[in-house]
Write a protein that holds these residues in place. Structure first.
Motif, PDB file in Angstrom:
ATOM      1  N   HIS A 173      29.887 -29.569 -33.117  1.00  0.00           N
ATOM      2  CA  HIS A 173      28.629 -28.918 -32.736  1.00  0.00           C
ATOM      3  C   HIS A 173      28.904 -27.753 -31.781  1.00  0.00           C
ATOM      4  N   ARG A 174      28.262 -26.637 -32.019  1.00  0.00           N
ATOM      5  CA  ARG A 174      28.424 -25.462 -31.169  1.00  0.00           C
ATOM      6  C   ARG A 174      27.045 -24.871 -30.880  1.00  0.00           C
ATOM      7  N   PRO A 175      26.965 -23.995 -29.871  1.00  0.00           N
ATOM      8  CA  PRO A 175      25.673 -23.372 -29.591  1.00  0.00           C
ATOM      9  C   PRO A 175      25.231 -22.478 -30.744  1.00  0.00           C
ATOM     10  N   ILE A 176      23.937 -22.263 -30.837  1.00  0.00           N
ATOM     11  CA  ILE A 176      23.380 -21.327 -31.809  1.00  0.00           C
ATOM     12  C   ILE A 176      23.766 -19.921 -31.365  1.00  0.00           C
ATOM     13  N   ARG A 177      24.159 -19.083 -32.322  1.00  0.00           N
ATOM     14  CA  ARG A 177      24.498 -17.694 -31.972  1.00  0.00           C
ATOM     15  C   ARG A 177      23.418 -16.752 -32.495  1.00  0.00           C
ATOM     16  N   ALA A 178      22.963 -15.890 -31.617  1.00  0.00           N
ATOM     17  CA  ALA A 178      21.832 -15.026 -31.983  1.00  0.00           C
ATOM     18  C   ALA A 178      22.080 -13.573 -31.622  1.00  0.00           C
ATOM     19  N   LEU A 179      21.386 -12.708 -32.345  1.00  0.00           N
ATOM     20  CA  LEU A 179      21.415 -11.267 -32.074  1.00  0.00           C
ATOM     21  C   LEU A 179      19.978 -10.789 -31.901  1.00  0.00           C
ATOM     22  N   ILE A 180      19.755 -10.039 -30.833  1.00  0.00           N
ATOM     23  CA  ILE A 180      18.435  -9.449 -30.620  1.00  0.00           C
ATOM     24  C   ILE A 180      18.428  -8.051 -31.224  1.00  0.00           C
ATOM     25  N   VAL A 181      17.412  -7.765 -32.032  1.00  0.00           N
ATOM     26  CA  VAL A 181      17.266  -6.402 -32.550  1.00  0.00           C
ATOM     27  C   VAL A 181      15.854  -5.900 -32.259  1.00  0.00           C
ATOM     28  N   GLY A 182      15.732  -4.597 -32.135  1.00  0.00           N
ATOM     29  CA  GLY A 182      14.405  -4.023 -31.906  1.00  0.00           C
ATOM     30  C   GLY A 182      14.491  -2.535 -31.627  1.00  0.00           C
ATOM     31  N   ILE A 183      13.344  -1.874 -31.662  1.00  0.00           N
ATOM     32  CA  ILE A 183      13.304  -0.435 -31.412  1.00  0.00           C
ATOM     33  C   ILE A 183      13.492  -0.185 -29.907  1.00  0.00           C
ATOM     34  N   PRO A 184      13.788   1.050 -29.507  1.00  0.00           N
ATOM     35  CA  PRO A 184      13.975   1.334 -28.086  1.00  0.00           C
ATOM     36  C   PRO A 184      12.743   0.933 -27.256  1.00  0.00           C
ATOM     37  N   ASN A 185      13.025   0.495 -26.048  1.00  0.00           N
ATOM     38  CA  ASN A 185      11.978   0.220 -25.059  1.00  0.00           C
ATOM     39  C   ASN A 185      11.109  -1.012 -25.348  1.00  0.00           C
ATOM     40  N   VAL A 186      11.487  -1.800 -26.313  1.00  0.00           N
ATOM     41  CA  VAL A 186      10.655  -2.954 -26.673  1.00  0.00           C
ATOM     42  C   VAL A 186      10.923  -4.145 -25.735  1.00  0.00           C
ATOM     43  N   GLY A 187      12.009  -4.030 -24.964  1.00  0.00           N
ATOM     44  CA  GLY A 187      12.293  -5.081 -23.977  1.00  0.00           C
ATOM     45  C   GLY A 187      13.547  -5.894 -24.251  1.00  0.00           C
ATOM     46  N   LYS A 188      14.461  -5.347 -25.026  1.00  0.00           N
ATOM     47  CA  LYS A 188      15.660  -6.096 -25.406  1.00  0.00           C
ATOM     48  C   LYS A 188      16.510  -6.486 -24.201  1.00  0.00           C
ATOM     49  N   SER A 189      16.770  -5.521 -23.317  1.00  0.00           N
ATOM     50  CA  SER A 189      17.607  -5.822 -22.148  1.00  0.00           C
ATOM     51  C   SER A 189      16.902  -6.802 -21.219  1.00  0.00           C
ATOM     52  N   THR A 190      15.602  -6.611 -21.048  1.00  0.00           N
ATOM     53  CA  THR A 190      14.841  -7.509 -20.179  1.00  0.00           C
ATOM     54  C   THR A 190      14.923  -8.942 -20.704  1.00  0.00           C
ATOM     55  N   LEU A 191      14.807  -9.083 -22.012  1.00  0.00           N
ATOM     56  CA  LEU A 191      14.870 -10.419 -22.614  1.00  0.00           C
ATOM     57  C   LEU A 191      16.249 -11.041 -22.425  1.00  0.00           C
ATOM     58  N   ILE A 192      17.285 -10.266 -22.653  1.00  0.00           N
ATOM     59  CA  ILE A 192      18.641 -10.799 -22.496  1.00  0.00           C
ATOM     60  C   ILE A 192      18.846 -11.250 -21.047  1.00  0.00           C
ATOM     61  N   ASN A 193      18.445 -10.410 -20.113  1.00  0.00           N
ATOM     62  CA  ASN A 193      18.615 -10.776 -18.703  1.00  0.00           C
ATOM     63  C   ASN A 193      17.801 -12.007 -18.337  1.00  0.00           C
ATOM     64  N   ARG A 194      16.601 -12.080 -18.871  1.00  0.00           N
ATOM     65  CA  ARG A 194      15.727 -13.218 -18.568  1.00  0.00           C
ATOM     66  C   ARG A 194      16.312 -14.504 -19.128  1.00  0.00           C
ATOM     67  N   LEU A 195      16.789 -14.442 -20.363  1.00  0.00           N
ATOM     68  CA  LEU A 195      17.370 -15.644 -20.981  1.00  0.00           C
ATOM     69  C   LEU A 195      18.641 -16.064 -20.261  1.00  0.00           C
ATOM     70  N   ALA A 196      19.409 -15.064 -19.858  1.00  0.00           N
ATOM     71  CA  ALA A 196      20.696 -15.376 -19.231  1.00  0.00           C
ATOM     72  C   ALA A 196      20.498 -15.854 -17.798  1.00  0.00           C
TER      73      ALA A 196
END
Ligand SMILES: Nc1nc2c(ncn2[C@@H]2O[C@H](COP(=O)(O)OP(=O)(O)OP(=O)(O)O)[C@@H](O)[C@H]2O)c(=O)[nH]1
Length: 283
Positions: free
Chosen positions: A118-141
């Motif tokens: 068993h291993r962790p789920i691996r995910a990739l975030i995709v989206g247009i600029p300014n939609v909040g990708k970095s904010t989401l990564i930081n929040r999750l991390a």
């Protein structure tokens, strides 16, 4: 950050996402909850292909709640699960892991049956600029950003961000382009602040936004600017708002640039309440 998207850049962006798909179990397609249609990449289905996908309606704190629910139902009806999230405060974060586990249940059961540990789920975030990708990564991390190094067998150096024990994200999200060719999409992206003002005419965006508010959120518009009724002519509406808020030029004329700027700033900072610019009937 604003990206000038030329065909070459789009092809490159697409290639980068396609390469990363090989490394992950699931794609998190980040969209703006105020624009669940306009903030999507027009080729997303083709790019993601049959990789499991979860749509995250980000900035749900700014969107019209009732419409967010309607959009979630729409995604569901089209076979795509979705969650409303607010990456700034962290609302919906727990659900991301839970729903991902559900989506990937069978895959992981199959792997377990083959004796794969068993291993962790691996995910990739995709989206247009300014939609909040970095904010989401930081929040999750959260605070525990533990970057793991390269994985054996993976040639390109990929950094992973651990999210608890059950999820790992690629630390660089996939940046995709919005649907530029549609003028209305451009106006909506601009009204919500997703596109830099410099590339569009401020007054045109404000005209679009005020017409939109008149049609869909008249009460909120009247309340914000103390309007007894909304003038039928857009010019009169500008005049009234400009006058009320002191956006004047020498000689007592209304400063339309200043008025446009004020209206857009207030829309983006929730002063006109929670707004959703995409409607289901527009599909
Ligand atoms: N209100 C609200 N604002 C958010 C939310 N998520 C992100 N933002 C804001 O949206 C803006 C863009 O966020 P980023 O995380 O930089 O977006 P990005 O997709 O990484 O942007 P690029 O680097 O341009 O691709 C920032 O000002 C964030 O603070 C949210 O859930 N709610």
């Amino acid at each position: 950050m604003t990206i000038q998207w030329f065909p070459g850049h789009m092809a490159k962006a697409r290639r980068q996402v396609t390469e990363k798909l090989k490394l992950i179990d699931i794609v998190y397609e980040l969209v703006d909850a105020r624009l669940p249609l306009s903030s999507r990449n027009p080729m997303i289905d083709e790019i993601v292909q049959n990789k499991p996908r979860l749509v995250l309606l980000n900035k749900a704190d700014l969107a019209d709640k009732k419409l967010t629910e309607e959009w979630m139902k729409h995604f569901k009806d089209n076979g795509i699960p979705s969650i409303a999230v607010d990456s700034q405060t962290g609302t919906g974060m727990k659900q991301i892991v839970a729903v991902s586990k559900e989506i990937l249940k069978e895959k992981f059961e199959r792997l377990a049956a083959k004796g794969v540990r068993h291993r962790p789920i691996r995910a990739l975030i995709v989206g247009i600029p300014n939609v909040g990708k970095s904010t989401l990564i930081n929040r999750l991390a959260k605070k525990n950003i533990t970057k793991t190094g390269d994985r054996p067998g993976v040639t390109t150096a990929q950094q992973w961000v651990k999210v608890g024990k059950e999820l790992e994200l690629l630390d660089t999200p996939g940046i995709l382009w919005p649907k530029f060719e549609d003028e209305l999409v451009g106006y909506k992206l601009a009204a919500t602040g997703a596109i830099k003002d410099a590339i569009l005419n401020l007054q045109e965006i404000a005209v679009f936004a005020l017409k939109f508010l008149t049609e869909y959120y008249p009460g909120q518009l009247q309340e914000r600017y103390g309007l007894e009724e909304i003038p039928e002519e857009i010019g009169d509406l500008f005049d009234e708002i400009g006058k009320k808020r002191g956006c004047m030029m020498a000689g007592g004329y209304i400063d339309y640039d200043k008025t446009s700027e004020l209206v857009l700033r207030e829309i983006r900072s929730e002063k006109l309440g929670k707004l959703t610019f995409d409607r289901l009937h527009e599909i």
